[in-house]
Design a protein around this motif. Structure first.
Motif, PDB file in Angstrom:
ATOM      1  N   LEU A  40       0.837  -1.197   0.000  1.00 55.29           N
ATOM      2  CA  LEU A  40       0.000   0.000   0.000  1.00 55.29           C
ATOM      3  C   LEU A  40       0.872   1.246   0.000  1.00 55.29           C
ATOM      4  O   LEU A  40       0.651   2.170  -0.764  1.00 55.29           O
ATOM      5  CB  LEU A  40      -0.937  -0.005   1.212  1.00 55.29           C
ATOM      6  N   ARG A  41       1.888   1.258   0.868  1.00 52.69           N
ATOM      7  CA  ARG A  41       2.763   2.435   0.947  1.00 52.69           C
ATOM      8  C   ARG A  41       4.142   2.016   1.427  1.00 52.69           C
ATOM      9  O   ARG A  41       4.279   1.486   2.524  1.00 52.69           O
ATOM     10  CB  ARG A  41       2.158   3.474   1.882  1.00 52.69           C
ATOM     11  N   PHE A  42       5.155   2.213   0.588  1.00 52.65           N
ATOM     12  CA  PHE A  42       6.536   2.000   1.011  1.00 52.65           C
ATOM     13  C   PHE A  42       6.936   3.219   1.833  1.00 52.65           C
ATOM     14  O   PHE A  42       6.742   4.363   1.404  1.00 52.65           O
ATOM     15  CB  PHE A  42       7.462   1.831  -0.197  1.00 52.65           C
ATOM     16  N   ILE A  43       7.466   2.987   3.010  1.00 52.87           N
ATOM     17  CA  ILE A  43       7.855   4.075   3.907  1.00 52.87           C
ATOM     18  C   ILE A  43       9.362   4.270   3.874  1.00 52.87           C
ATOM     19  O   ILE A  43       9.860   5.380   3.846  1.00 52.87           O
ATOM     20  CB  ILE A  43       7.360   3.801   5.342  1.00 52.87           C
ATOM     21  N   SER A  92     -12.402   1.319  -5.649  1.00 57.89           N
ATOM     22  CA  SER A  92     -12.356   2.519  -4.803  1.00 57.89           C
ATOM     23  C   SER A  92     -11.936   2.220  -3.373  1.00 57.89           C
ATOM     24  O   SER A  92     -11.195   2.995  -2.780  1.00 57.89           O
ATOM     25  CB  SER A  92     -13.703   3.245  -4.833  1.00 57.89           C
ATOM     26  N   ALA A  93     -12.363   1.105  -2.795  1.00 60.06           N
ATOM     27  CA  ALA A  93     -11.993   0.791  -1.412  1.00 60.06           C
ATOM     28  C   ALA A  93     -10.479   0.648  -1.276  1.00 60.06           C
ATOM     29  O   ALA A  93      -9.873   1.162  -0.328  1.00 60.06           O
ATOM     30  CB  ALA A  93     -12.703  -0.471  -0.943  1.00 60.06           C
ATOM     31  N   LEU A  94      -9.858  -0.027  -2.227  1.00 54.45           N
ATOM     32  CA  LEU A  94      -8.416  -0.240  -2.183  1.00 54.45           C
ATOM     33  C   LEU A  94      -7.651   1.058  -2.425  1.00 54.45           C
ATOM     34  O   LEU A  94      -6.716   1.388  -1.693  1.00 54.45           O
ATOM     35  CB  LEU A  94      -8.024  -1.299  -3.219  1.00 54.45           C
ATOM     36  N   PRO A 112       6.780  12.241  -0.228  1.00 55.86           N
ATOM     37  CA  PRO A 112       5.682  11.739  -1.072  1.00 55.86           C
ATOM     38  C   PRO A 112       6.120  10.512  -1.867  1.00 55.86           C
ATOM     39  O   PRO A 112       7.270  10.402  -2.268  1.00 55.86           O
ATOM     40  CB  PRO A 112       5.378  12.896  -2.024  1.00 55.86           C
ATOM     41  N   GLU A 113       5.180   9.599  -2.065  1.00 62.66           N
ATOM     42  CA  GLU A 113       5.453   8.433  -2.905  1.00 62.66           C
ATOM     43  C   GLU A 113       5.513   8.914  -4.348  1.00 62.66           C
ATOM     44  O   GLU A 113       4.537   9.466  -4.856  1.00 62.66           O
ATOM     45  CB  GLU A 113       4.348   7.384  -2.732  1.00 62.66           C
ATOM     46  N   PRO A 114       6.651   8.732  -5.030  1.00 61.71           N
ATOM     47  CA  PRO A 114       6.785   9.259  -6.386  1.00 61.71           C
ATOM     48  C   PRO A 114       6.072   8.428  -7.457  1.00 61.71           C
ATOM     49  O   PRO A 114       5.786   8.928  -8.528  1.00 61.71           O
ATOM     50  CB  PRO A 114       8.295   9.250  -6.627  1.00 61.71           C
ATOM     51  N   ARG A 115       5.782   7.162  -7.140  1.00 56.19           N
ATOM     52  CA  ARG A 115       5.174   6.283  -8.147  1.00 56.19           C
ATOM     53  C   ARG A 115       3.661   6.244  -8.008  1.00 56.19           C
ATOM     54  O   ARG A 115       3.123   6.331  -6.905  1.00 56.19           O
ATOM     55  CB  ARG A 115       5.712   4.861  -7.998  1.00 56.19           C
ATOM     56  N   LYS A 116       3.002   6.103  -9.144  1.00 56.00           N
ATOM     57  CA  LYS A 116       1.549   5.931  -9.169  1.00 56.00           C
ATOM     58  C   LYS A 116       1.222   4.590  -8.521  1.00 56.00           C
ATOM     59  O   LYS A 116       1.932   3.601  -8.734  1.00 56.00           O
ATOM     60  CB  LYS A 116       1.054   5.967 -10.618  1.00 56.00           C
ATOM     61  N   PHE A 117       0.144   4.545  -7.742  1.00 59.94           N
ATOM     62  CA  PHE A 117      -0.263   3.309  -7.094  1.00 59.94           C
ATOM     63  C   PHE A 117      -0.826   2.334  -8.117  1.00 59.94           C
ATOM     64  O   PHE A 117      -1.815   2.621  -8.790  1.00 59.94           O
ATOM     65  CB  PHE A 117      -1.306   3.609  -6.007  1.00 59.94           C
TER      66      PHE A 117
END
Length: 183
Positions: A40-43, A92-94, A112-117
């Motif tokens: 979901l999100r690389f930190i 949408s939920a994801l 900020p995450e530079p890549r599109k999810f």
């Protein structure tokens, strides 16, 4: 200093089905089924204080559980393929869950995450696999029957700095059975 990311775990039955796609592609380093996940999100690498803040902040996420559908075998990298993946339908939920993680982490000072999810499960990392071989692999696999699972939680993973990631350690698990967050 821990390396952190948030993800949805892949249930064992779905991981077993995905692992049946292994093999038949030279230059592929196949990921162990127990390490399958949807990031979901690389930190990234953070100090212990930030790791604590991240864990506490994520505990405030209130979202309902969701059905996740894995529906397409694909690759990343175009002419120089670098990963073999199975894409998840970006409903949408994801995407809202991922966007909430992005907002919360940015408030904590994460870049900020530079890549599109693009929700996906990485099946293999590719090194030196020609695009023609990857295309042939994808073509011979033919139709990919959708796999569905109910995501009732998300996790905060830590990993060590290694080639290809893993092993991943669940640092915290957060229920998705709460009420949907107000907009």
């Amino acid at each position: 200093m821990p390396r952190l990311f948030t993800a949805l775990e892949i249930p064992a039955r779905v991981a077993a089905d995905l692992s049946m796609l292994r093999g038949g592609l030279s230059g592929a380093r196949w990921i162990d089924a127990e390490n399958y996940h949807i990031t979901l999100r690389f930190i990234g690498d953070v100090d212990d204080a930030m790791a604590h803040d991240v864990a506490m902040t994520l505990a405030g996420v209130r979202r309902p559980s969701m059905t996740v559908e894995l529906d397409r075998l694909d690759s990343f990298g175009g002419d120089k393929p670098r990963a073999l993946i199975v894409k998840a339908r970006a409903d949408s939920a994801l995407t809202e869950l991922q966007a909430e993680h992005e907002r919360l982490l940015r408030r904590l000072g994460a870049a900020p995450e530079p890549r599109k999810f693009v929700p996906h499960v990485t099946l293999a990392r590719l090194r030196g696999a020609p695009s023609s071989a990857v295309a042939a692999y994808l073509g011979t696999r033919g139709y990919f029957p959708p796999l569905r699972f109910e995501a009732a939680s998300f996790v905060l993973y830590s990993s060590r700095d290694s080639v290809g990631g893993g092993p991943y350690i669940v640092e915290a698990e957060y229920s998705l059975r709460g009420k949907a967050a107000a907009a």
